[in-house]
Design an enzyme around this catalytic site. Sequence first.
Site, PDB file in Angstrom:
ATOM      1  CE  LYS A   9       0.900   1.413   4.386  1.00 40.19           C
ATOM      2  NZ  LYS A   9       1.563   2.695   4.734  1.00 40.19           N
ATOM      3  CG  ASP A 163      -0.774  -0.116   8.281  1.00 47.74           C
ATOM      4  OD1 ASP A 163      -1.563   0.760   8.669  1.00 47.74           O
ATOM      5  OD2 ASP A 163       0.413   0.140   7.967  1.00 47.74           O
TER       6      ASP A 163
END
Length: 318
Positions: A9, A163
């Site tokens: 990401k 995350d």
Amino acid sequence: MIREIGRAKVNLALDIVGQRDDGYHLVRMVMHSVGIEDVLEISLTENEGEILLEPKTALPEDDAKEAGTEEANKAPLSYGEDNLIVKAGRLLFREAEKRGGEAAEKLRGKGVHIFLEKNIPLQAGMAGGSTDCAAALRGINRILELDFTEDELCTFGAMLGADVPFCIKGGTALSEGIGEILTPLPSLPESVMLIAKPTAGISTPAAYKGYDELMKKAEAGELPFPKRPDLEGMIQSLREGNLQGVAGAMGNVLEPVTSPLCPEIAKLEEEMLAAGAIGAQMSGSGPTVFGIFANAEDAWKTAEKLSEMNLAESIFVV
């Protein structure tokens, strides 16, 4: 054997809005999955409770796209009990035992053997460990047919890393709380991303500690406050499909912490913007820098130039 993909990401926006009593920072971020992928190959074993993790050497298909892959595989990485993949397996086994019944019965006489093909650089601000953890939760759940829902996997993932829930779901999302509160957003408008990771590795806890120290100095008037992203403007631009608006709203409050430790960050941003990137900034706690380009040709030319300048050990165009 099954294969499970863990996608990296980038943070299109990263703001810190507070801190809990336990020390965790409260964030507002826009996270976006990108096409740099670790691969987990998961097989069942007959050793009950076994979670065996081993490396698998990546074989890059395209030297330009996958520049730095071999270096990523050489980087130090534990494959023991402290690896998030192993922790994910242990947690999933415990939760299945707690649920009991059919879920617990499916564990009898079973273990898992996992080969990890590591392509996402380490300590890069790209959620490499978190996305591997997410892939392990999805994959072990699937191969053992434990039938945990995606939301249940996200709850488990939040126990292992802020995350991880985003990495389980992927896509583009507003991330709040300590990272566990997710609101899906439209994807980034059509574009090409150039991603470059300098040689340095940055510890996420150290970056957040540095942010706390920076804020104390800013409040004392010794340093300027970090530039904050325009979260509302970014969300609106994503909903409108406005690429220029997204780029104009970007910001990362951790960048003033990491940049002095890694001069390549500012240089990479400078080179990307000079080459036509609509926007460029550091991802996460760094030191990875990404640039958003409207067309692939500019991105590829810039990737070649950055490689010649030796500004980064890993360069990707996605």
